[in-house]
Every structure is written in C-alpha cells, then in structure tokens.
Design a protein around this motif. Structure first.
Motif, short mmCIF file in Angstrom:
data_model
loop_
_atom_site.label_atom_id
_atom_site.label_comp_id
_atom_site.label_asym_id
_atom_site.label_seq_id
_atom_site.Cartn_x
_atom_site.Cartn_y
_atom_site.Cartn_z
N LEU A 169 -32.65 62.00 -44.62
CA LEU A 169 -32.22 63.05 -45.54
C LEU A 169 -31.82 62.51 -46.91
CD1 LEU A 169 -30.03 65.16 -43.06
CD2 LEU A 169 -32.35 65.70 -43.85
N VAL A 170 -31.43 61.25 -46.97
CA VAL A 170 -30.99 60.63 -48.22
C VAL A 170 -31.76 59.32 -48.41
CG1 VAL A 170 -29.01 59.88 -49.59
CG2 VAL A 170 -28.69 61.63 -47.84
N ASP A 171 -32.21 59.08 -49.65
CA ASP A 171 -33.11 57.97 -49.95
C ASP A 171 -32.33 56.68 -50.17
OD1 ASP A 171 -35.38 56.56 -50.53
OD2 ASP A 171 -35.72 57.45 -52.51
N THR A 172 -31.84 56.10 -49.07
CA THR A 172 -30.91 54.97 -49.17
C THR A 172 -31.41 53.69 -48.50
OG1 THR A 172 -29.81 55.83 -47.20
CG2 THR A 172 -28.84 56.40 -49.33
N ALA A 212 -44.14 63.34 -43.87
CA ALA A 212 -43.89 62.45 -44.99
C ALA A 212 -42.41 62.37 -45.33
CB ALA A 212 -44.69 62.90 -46.22
N ASP A 213 -41.74 63.53 -45.37
CA ASP A 213 -40.35 63.61 -45.78
C ASP A 213 -39.82 64.99 -45.40
OD1 ASP A 213 -41.46 65.36 -47.68
OD2 ASP A 213 -41.32 63.91 -49.31
N PRO A 214 -38.55 65.30 -45.67
CA PRO A 214 -38.03 66.62 -45.30
C PRO A 214 -38.81 67.78 -45.91
CG PRO A 214 -36.22 65.15 -45.81
CD PRO A 214 -37.47 64.42 -46.18
N ARG A 246 -36.78 65.74 -27.78
CA ARG A 246 -38.03 65.60 -28.51
C ARG A 246 -37.73 64.94 -29.86
NH1 ARG A 246 -40.65 71.47 -28.61
NH2 ARG A 246 -42.56 70.31 -29.14
N CYS A 247 -38.61 64.06 -30.30
CA CYS A 247 -38.35 63.30 -31.53
C CYS A 247 -39.41 63.59 -32.59
CB CYS A 247 -38.33 61.82 -31.23
SG CYS A 247 -36.96 61.29 -30.17
N VAL A 248 -38.94 63.75 -33.81
CA VAL A 248 -39.80 63.92 -34.98
C VAL A 248 -39.49 62.78 -35.95
CG1 VAL A 248 -40.29 65.37 -36.98
CG2 VAL A 248 -39.99 66.42 -34.74
N GLY A 249 -40.54 62.13 -36.45
CA GLY A 249 -40.35 61.05 -37.40
C GLY A 249 -40.68 61.46 -38.81
N VAL A 250 -40.06 60.78 -39.78
CA VAL A 250 -40.40 60.95 -41.18
C VAL A 250 -40.70 59.58 -41.78
CG1 VAL A 250 -39.24 63.15 -41.63
CG2 VAL A 250 -37.93 61.03 -41.76
N LEU A 251 -41.62 59.54 -42.73
CA LEU A 251 -42.09 58.27 -43.29
C LEU A 251 -41.29 57.80 -44.49
CD1 LEU A 251 -45.93 59.05 -43.15
CD2 LEU A 251 -44.62 57.61 -41.57
N CYS A 252 -40.36 58.63 -44.98
CA CYS A 252 -39.65 58.33 -46.22
C CYS A 252 -38.66 57.17 -46.10
CB CYS A 252 -38.94 59.59 -46.73
SG CYS A 252 -38.14 60.58 -45.47
N GLY A 253 -38.43 56.68 -44.89
CA GLY A 253 -37.60 55.49 -44.74
C GLY A 253 -38.40 54.21 -44.85
N GLY A 254 -39.75 54.33 -44.91
CA GLY A 254 -40.58 53.17 -45.11
C GLY A 254 -41.17 52.56 -43.86
N GLY A 256 -21.29 50.32 -51.70
CA GLY A 256 -20.35 51.31 -52.22
C GLY A 256 -20.50 51.57 -53.71
N GLN A 257 -21.11 50.64 -54.42
CA GLN A 257 -21.32 50.83 -55.86
C GLN A 257 -22.25 52.00 -56.16
OE1 GLN A 257 -21.86 46.88 -58.07
NE2 GLN A 257 -22.26 46.28 -55.96
N TYR A 258 -23.02 52.43 -55.16
CA TYR A 258 -24.00 53.50 -55.35
C TYR A 258 -23.53 54.86 -54.86
CZ TYR A 258 -27.11 49.50 -56.05
OH TYR A 258 -27.68 48.34 -56.52
N PHE A 259 -22.31 54.95 -54.34
CA PHE A 259 -21.86 56.19 -53.70
C PHE A 259 -21.95 57.41 -54.61
CE2 PHE A 259 -18.92 54.48 -50.09
CZ PHE A 259 -20.04 53.97 -49.45
N ASP A 260 -21.75 57.22 -55.90
CA ASP A 260 -21.71 58.39 -56.80
C ASP A 260 -23.10 58.83 -57.25
OD1 ASP A 260 -22.29 56.22 -58.42
OD2 ASP A 260 -20.88 56.78 -60.00
N ARG A 261 -24.16 58.16 -56.77
CA ARG A 261 -25.51 58.54 -57.21
C ARG A 261 -26.55 58.38 -56.11
NH1 ARG A 261 -23.72 53.85 -59.45
NH2 ARG A 261 -25.07 52.01 -59.55
N LEU A 262 -26.16 58.57 -54.87
CA LEU A 262 -27.13 58.52 -53.78
C LEU A 262 -28.06 59.72 -53.88
CD1 LEU A 262 -24.86 57.48 -50.76
CD2 LEU A 262 -26.22 56.00 -52.26
N PRO A 263 -29.37 59.52 -53.83
CA PRO A 263 -30.32 60.63 -54.01
C PRO A 263 -30.77 61.24 -52.69
CG PRO A 263 -31.47 58.54 -54.22
CD PRO A 263 -30.05 58.20 -53.88
N ALA A 264 -30.63 62.55 -52.59
CA ALA A 264 -31.20 63.25 -51.43
C ALA A 264 -32.72 63.17 -51.49
CB ALA A 264 -30.75 64.70 -51.42
N LEU A 265 -33.35 63.11 -50.35
CA LEU A 265 -34.81 63.13 -50.29
C LEU A 265 -35.30 64.55 -50.54
CD1 LEU A 265 -35.09 60.61 -47.42
CD2 LEU A 265 -36.47 60.46 -49.52
N PRO A 266 -36.53 64.70 -51.04
CA PRO A 266 -37.04 66.04 -51.37
C PRO A 266 -36.97 67.00 -50.18
CG PRO A 266 -38.51 64.34 -52.22
CD PRO A 266 -37.50 63.63 -51.38
N GLY A 267 -36.38 68.16 -50.43
CA GLY A 267 -36.32 69.21 -49.42
C GLY A 267 -35.24 69.06 -48.38
#
Length: 221
Positions: free
Chosen positions: A13-16, A203-205, A179-187, A77-88
């Motif tokens: 859900l978050v691009d981290t 691909a992503d959310p 049941r499991c669903v995978g997303v590719l946005c984690g690489g 922790g330096q990135y906490f204020d700008r963590l980006p949500a993944l699309p959707g």
C-alpha cells in the motif's frame, strides 16, 4: 457472515521497500557488514530480527542485533513525513469497505512507523483494525500476523483474502489458510509470488482496483 480483506502495508500500500533496502544496507555498512542490496531487497518483509538472521546467519554476534535494528529505524525514520502511498491504495481500501469487506492491516511496522504509513494511505476511516509486530510473537512467514488479523476481524480463514508483495506474505497467508493475492509494486517477480502461493497477481493497488470484479476480492459478502 462478514469477510476480511487483510493487507500487508510496506510495498503493498505504501512505496517503501526500496527505502528499507537503502537504510538496512547503510545500517549493515555502519556495523561493518558487506550485504548486497539485492539480498536486502529479498529479505524485506521479514521482521527486523528475522531479517538480520536471514542476511547474517546464525553465526553472527546476536548481541548486536539491537544496534542494527536501531540504526535502521533511525535512518528510515528520516522519511516518515514523506512516505508515498502507492497508486490507488486508499481508493482500493475505501471501495472494499463499501463492498462490505472488513479491512485489516497486517504489518511488521509499529509505533511511529505505523502511524506514518497510515497517514500515507489516508484511509483510516475504513481500516477496522491493525495487527502490528507488537501483537505477535513470530512475524511473517509465520502465519501468526495473518491469524491475528483474522481474530481482529472476527472471521475465519475461509472468509478472508490476504494481499501482499513478498514471498513472506504469500507463505504467511498460505499457512494461515487464506487466499492470497500478490502485487508487483514491492519489486518481487510474479513467478516468485505465484510459486509462494499467490492465486492472482496485480501490478499495484490501482491495477487490483481496476480488475476487482474478476479478482478473489470480487463482489460483496
């Protein structure tokens, strides 16, 4: 009977994930360990102690595990204020909530890190509960995080779907009987997710949201 949509957070859900790779790599480097970034990437999704054990092995000085974890935590922790949500991400959770699913998070994050992730997703109004690392004794790939999420949702495994981005997620979900669903946005490659138990891969959310009607999360309960 209600159904639960259980979500991993980092890389799902978050691009981290790549932020974790870089900050773990730096934490290892500072401690004198030469750990390749590709190896760190494959280990992301494990809890801190398990990640360190996976990368450094049983012969390491375990007394230094706490220092490594603390270094990673400070760097990340330096990135906490700008963590980006993944699309959707937020839109997907809100859609599932409207469709009657109980939305639960299952993550190795806790405390301030978990708060930063939830702020990035920006969908607190539809998240019913969160199973964090503080709530379980064993993290993924053990089934306990997913099982605890199901307990919080009050549903059996047969009425749940788990969405994640790593093989550790798929293995944890499989052991928990969901049941499991995978997303590719984690690489992580599609083939690896499918081999680990993913019934479907997106691909992503946003891609999952677009294809929701044909997915394991189709329809209302």
């Amino acid at each position: 009977m209600e159904r639960a949509a259980v979500f991993d957070v980092d890389g799902t859900l978050v691009d981290t994930n790549h932020l974790h790779v870089v900050t773990w790599w730096e934490a290892f480097r500072q401690a004198g360990h030469d750990v390749p970034m590709h190896a760190v990437h494959r280990a992301v999704g494990l809890g801190s102690t398990d990640l360190i054990a996976h990368l450094l092995g049983d012969g390491r000085d375990t007394d230094r595990d706490g220092e490594l974890s603390a270094a990673h935590k400070a760097l990340y922790g330096q990135y906490f204020d700008r963590l980006p949500a993944l699309p959707g991400a937020g839109e997907l959770l809100r859609r599932l909530h409207r469709d009657g699913w109980t939305v639960v998070l299952a993550t190795s994050a806790s405390g301030a890190e978990l708060g930063a992730l939830r702020r990035a997703i920006d969908a607190d109004e539809v998240i019913a509960a969160t199973a964090s690392s503080e709530d379980v004794r064993e993290g993924k790939p053990a089934p306990e995080p997913v099982e605890h999420a199901l307990e919080l949702a009050g549903v059996p495994a047969s009425r749940a779907v788990f969405v994640g981005d790593t093989v550790w997620d798929m293995r944890a979900g499989g052991k928990a009987g969901v049941r499991c669903v995978g997303v590719l946005c984690g690489g992580i490659p599609r083939a690896d997710l499918e081999e680990a138990g993913a019934e479907a891969v997106y691909a992503d959310p946003a891609d999952l949201l677009e294809g929701l009607d044909g997915s394991p999360l189709a329809g209302a309960p």
